[in-house]
Design a protein around this motif. Sequence first.
Motif, PDB file in Angstrom:
ATOM      1  N   GLY A  35      16.291  11.262  -2.078  1.00  0.00           N
ATOM      2  CA  GLY A  35      15.209  12.227  -2.211  1.00  0.00           C
ATOM      3  C   GLY A  35      15.108  13.165  -1.021  1.00  0.00           C
ATOM      4  N   GLU A  36      14.476  12.706   0.048  1.00  0.00           N
ATOM      5  CA  GLU A  36      14.297  13.571   1.213  1.00  0.00           C
ATOM      6  C   GLU A  36      15.638  14.101   1.699  1.00  0.00           C
ATOM      7  N   GLY A  37      16.701  13.323   1.512  1.00  0.00           N
ATOM      8  CA  GLY A  37      18.042  13.708   1.989  1.00  0.00           C
ATOM      9  C   GLY A  37      18.648  14.875   1.242  1.00  0.00           C
ATOM     10  N   GLY A  96      19.714   9.004   3.910  1.00  0.00           N
ATOM     11  CA  GLY A  96      18.679   8.128   3.339  1.00  0.00           C
ATOM     12  C   GLY A  96      17.318   8.382   3.974  1.00  0.00           C
ATOM     13  N   TYR A  97      16.268   8.163   3.200  1.00  0.00           N
ATOM     14  CA  TYR A  97      14.896   8.224   3.728  1.00  0.00           C
ATOM     15  C   TYR A  97      14.120   7.033   3.166  1.00  0.00           C
ATOM     16  N   HIS A  98      13.467   6.291   4.066  1.00  0.00           N
ATOM     17  CA  HIS A  98      12.726   5.115   3.611  1.00  0.00           C
ATOM     18  C   HIS A  98      11.337   5.018   4.226  1.00  0.00           C
ATOM     19  N   GLY A  99      10.932   5.983   5.084  1.00  0.00           N
ATOM     20  CA  GLY A  99       9.577   5.953   5.614  1.00  0.00           C
ATOM     21  C   GLY A  99       9.525   6.193   7.113  1.00  0.00           C
ATOM     22  N   ARG A 100       8.305   6.018   7.632  1.00  0.00           N
ATOM     23  CA  ARG A 100       8.056   6.380   9.034  1.00  0.00           C
ATOM     24  C   ARG A 100       7.545   5.216   9.885  1.00  0.00           C
ATOM     25  N   ALA A 139       6.481   2.984  -5.415  1.00  0.00           N
ATOM     26  CA  ALA A 139       5.206   3.477  -4.856  1.00  0.00           C
ATOM     27  C   ALA A 139       4.921   4.807  -5.564  1.00  0.00           C
ATOM     28  N   LYS A 140       4.492   5.819  -4.832  1.00  0.00           N
ATOM     29  CA  LYS A 140       4.290   7.189  -5.327  1.00  0.00           C
ATOM     30  C   LYS A 140       3.725   7.263  -6.748  1.00  0.00           C
ATOM     31  N   GLY A 141       4.587   7.419  -7.758  1.00  0.00           N
ATOM     32  CA  GLY A 141       4.118   7.664  -9.125  1.00  0.00           C
ATOM     33  C   GLY A 141       3.472   6.469  -9.801  1.00  0.00           C
ATOM     34  N   ALA A 195      17.309  -1.221  -4.579  1.00  0.00           N
ATOM     35  CA  ALA A 195      17.174   0.183  -4.985  1.00  0.00           C
ATOM     36  C   ALA A 195      15.796   0.655  -4.534  1.00  0.00           C
ATOM     37  N   ASP A 196      15.770   1.647  -3.668  1.00  0.00           N
ATOM     38  CA  ASP A 196      14.494   2.225  -3.250  1.00  0.00           C
ATOM     39  C   ASP A 196      14.142   3.316  -4.258  1.00  0.00           C
ATOM     40  N   GLU A 197      13.263   2.956  -5.191  1.00  0.00           N
ATOM     41  CA  GLU A 197      12.858   3.891  -6.265  1.00  0.00           C
ATOM     42  C   GLU A 197      11.473   4.464  -5.981  1.00  0.00           C
ATOM     43  N   VAL A 198      11.120   4.527  -4.707  1.00  0.00           N
ATOM     44  CA  VAL A 198       9.790   5.050  -4.360  1.00  0.00           C
ATOM     45  C   VAL A 198       9.627   6.480  -4.874  1.00  0.00           C
ATOM     46  N   GLN A 199      10.666   7.308  -4.746  1.00  0.00           N
ATOM     47  CA  GLN A 199      10.553   8.706  -5.203  1.00  0.00           C
ATOM     48  C   GLN A 199      11.059   8.886  -6.638  1.00  0.00           C
ATOM     49  N   THR A 200      12.060   8.087  -7.031  1.00  0.00           N
ATOM     50  CA  THR A 200      12.703   8.291  -8.343  1.00  0.00           C
ATOM     51  C   THR A 200      11.990   7.552  -9.476  1.00  0.00           C
ATOM     52  N   ASN A 259       0.793  -1.243   0.000  1.00  0.00           N
ATOM     53  CA  ASN A 259       0.000   0.000   0.000  1.00  0.00           C
ATOM     54  C   ASN A 259       0.818   1.283   0.000  1.00  0.00           C
ATOM     55  N   SER A 260       2.013   1.232   0.568  1.00  0.00           N
ATOM     56  CA  SER A 260       2.796   2.473   0.720  1.00  0.00           C
ATOM     57  C   SER A 260       4.266   2.163   0.504  1.00  0.00           C
ATOM     58  N   GLY A 261       5.022   3.224   0.306  1.00  0.00           N
ATOM     59  CA  GLY A 261       6.458   3.058   0.113  1.00  0.00           C
ATOM     60  C   GLY A 261       7.110   2.365   1.299  1.00  0.00           C
ATOM     61  N   ALA A 262       6.743   2.792   2.501  1.00  0.00           N
ATOM     62  CA  ALA A 262       7.359   2.209   3.697  1.00  0.00           C
ATOM     63  C   ALA A 262       7.057   0.716   3.777  1.00  0.00           C
ATOM     64  N   GLU A 263       5.840   0.349   3.419  1.00  0.00           N
ATOM     65  CA  GLU A 263       5.468  -1.063   3.480  1.00  0.00           C
ATOM     66  C   GLU A 263       6.259  -1.878   2.442  1.00  0.00           C
ATOM     67  N   ALA A 264       6.486  -1.287   1.276  1.00  0.00           N
ATOM     68  CA  ALA A 264       7.295  -1.969   0.268  1.00  0.00           C
ATOM     69  C   ALA A 264       8.712  -2.168   0.788  1.00  0.00           C
ATOM     70  N   VAL A 265       9.277  -1.130   1.405  1.00  0.00           N
ATOM     71  CA  VAL A 265      10.645  -1.232   1.936  1.00  0.00           C
ATOM     72  C   VAL A 265      10.705  -2.310   3.020  1.00  0.00           C
ATOM     73  N   GLU A 266       9.758  -2.300   3.934  1.00  0.00           N
ATOM     74  CA  GLU A 266       9.728  -3.318   5.001  1.00  0.00           C
ATOM     75  C   GLU A 266       9.752  -4.718   4.385  1.00  0.00           C
ATOM     76  N   ILE A 294      19.427   1.520  -0.892  1.00  0.00           N
ATOM     77  CA  ILE A 294      19.805   2.902  -1.218  1.00  0.00           C
ATOM     78  C   ILE A 294      18.848   3.472  -2.260  1.00  0.00           C
ATOM     79  N   GLU A 295      18.594   4.769  -2.155  1.00  0.00           N
ATOM     80  CA  GLU A 295      17.846   5.480  -3.199  1.00  0.00           C
ATOM     81  C   GLU A 295      18.863   5.866  -4.283  1.00  0.00           C
ATOM     82  N   PRO A 296      18.614   5.522  -5.545  1.00  0.00           N
ATOM     83  CA  PRO A 296      19.582   5.867  -6.600  1.00  0.00           C
ATOM     84  C   PRO A 296      19.882   7.371  -6.649  1.00  0.00           C
TER      85      PRO A 296
HETATM   86  C1  PLP Z   1      12.737   6.893  -1.212  1.00  0.00           C
HETATM   87  C2  PLP Z   1      11.517   6.732  -0.374  1.00  0.00           C
HETATM   88  N1  PLP Z   1      11.274   5.558   0.217  1.00  0.00           N
HETATM   89  C3  PLP Z   1      10.174   5.350   0.966  1.00  0.00           C
HETATM   90  C4  PLP Z   1       9.280   6.360   1.194  1.00  0.00           C
HETATM   91  C5  PLP Z   1       8.070   6.121   2.050  1.00  0.00           C
HETATM   92  O1  PLP Z   1       6.954   6.069   1.251  1.00  0.00           O
HETATM   93  P1  PLP Z   1       5.492   6.247   1.924  1.00  0.00           P
HETATM   94  O2  PLP Z   1       5.418   7.648   2.409  1.00  0.00           O
HETATM   95  O3  PLP Z   1       4.546   5.924   0.798  1.00  0.00           O
HETATM   96  O4  PLP Z   1       5.428   5.249   3.024  1.00  0.00           O
HETATM   97  C6  PLP Z   1       9.492   7.620   0.607  1.00  0.00           C
HETATM   98  C7  PLP Z   1       8.554   8.723   0.826  1.00  0.00           C
HETATM   99  O5  PLP Z   1       8.839   9.866   0.641  1.00  0.00           O
HETATM  100  C8  PLP Z   1      10.637   7.805  -0.182  1.00  0.00           C
HETATM  101  O6  PLP Z   1      10.896   8.990  -0.760  1.00  0.00           O
END
Ligand code: PLP
Length: 452
Positions: free
Chosen positions: A239-241, A165-169, A296-298, A267-272, A137-144, A234-236
């Motif tokens: 993003g948030e960083g 790095g940023y991967h979620g909350r 996720a996201k796009g 590769a965390d491509e949630v934002q890219t 459902n969400s980027g964080a869930e995909a990363v988990e 790693i995010e290629p």
């Molecule tokens: C690279 C990356 N991974 C994971 C996430 C987390 O995604 P979500 O907010 O959909 O849980 C984000 C959100 O900004 C992100 O940029």
Amino acid sequence: MSLIDATQTIPLGGPSLPQERRLVTAIPGPRSQELLDRKAAAVPAGVGHTVPVAAVAAGGGVVVDADGNSLIDLGAGIAVTTVGNAHPKVVAAVQAQIAQFAHTCFMIAPYESYVAVAEKLNELTPGSFTKKTALFNSGAEAVENAIKIARKHTGRQAVVAFDHGYHGRTNLTMALTAKAMPYKSGFGPFAPEVYRAPASYPFRDGLTGAEAAAKTISMIEKQIGADNLAAVIIEPIQGEGGFIVPADGYLPAVVEWCRAHGVVFIADEVQTGFARTGAMFASEHFGIEPDLITTAKGIAGGMPLAGVTGRAEIMDASHTGGLGGTYGGNPVACAAALATIEAYQEENLAERAVEIGRTLVARMQEAATSDPRIGEVRGLGAMIGVEFVDPATGAPDGALAGAIAKQAIAEGVIVLTCGTYGNVIRFLPPLSIDDALLHEGLDVVLGALAAS
Ligand SMILES: Cc1ncc(COP(=O)(O)O)c(C=O)c1O
């Protein structure tokens, strides 16, 4: 209890919205303020907001609020509505699917659209090997889930994430995320067996890709040991960083080391992901084939959907029932994803991202020639960051980035900041924005810079 009174016409969203910046009240106007007051009373303070409006419609390159203001959108809801808000194809697909069925739970009674999204992601993600995809459902869930899969596959526990790095909350993704405020502070204890390595940040570390990779690998070998390491994530482009593009050769060297040591490279491509950087996935720019990719996201034009795609033998590591969730791969979100992906391809949106990026970089670099507070303009495609510094010392100037964003929003342009030091303005417009609106938005941002 509605913000809208009977005399007011709310426009439909999508590309037919007038593509203009229009301010009829101060931001926030009275109706928006009413919603913000209700929000303050009903929603916890921890859920913040950047733009003080009550959104009622969006599309093309604008967001319209309840007071009738039309704001230029340079943020796409943090890189989500890349295809454009209320894209007609997505609207039609969602309407058709919801009229058929909204949910059966894919783990109970599977349906075709989930499988079709998996097939698409298997085909479109980089990597010339057999792949499989699981949806969430969400980027964080995909990363988990990517971490779960990598641990199960390797039988190892340690995970390396990176500075900036940023991967979620969620709990595990907070552990993976670098920045304490606002993401982690006070929310511990965090998940164990997560280690942080230095990444490549050419503007600040001055290292070549090979040098930065050697530093990363040395830290991993000395402090963790390859035999204990399940995955590197790693995010290629971070993003948030701070929209940090790694130096040439950095990512391939890390991938090569992972492959030599049986470590899963994620590769965390949630934002890219999804045309944002001018390619369907940013990994393509760096010539890498990640073992797993999180998305996720796009992916679904604004509907909540996320995926983990990767080598079939790694993805198949989990026993049956180990992966999933009630809503993961919801049929309405899957229908939206199929329509969204079709639109990326039919409308050549990766090429449009390159064009938008050219404009963003040209305008910002021109400003940089006469304003030394712009330390660096960087990024790929329509994912461009501008890092602000104190010209005397090179120290990050977060206050300046914040002031520019605040002023731009007050003038009807949605612009976001990011960065470990909060000193980066990031441009992530929907790829449906037209050139005139993009230029007008940048005029406002540059005006705010000149006035700050
Ligand atoms: C690279 C990356 N991974 C994971 C996430 C987390 O995604 P979500 O907010 O959909 O849980 C984000 C959100 O900004 C992100 O940029």
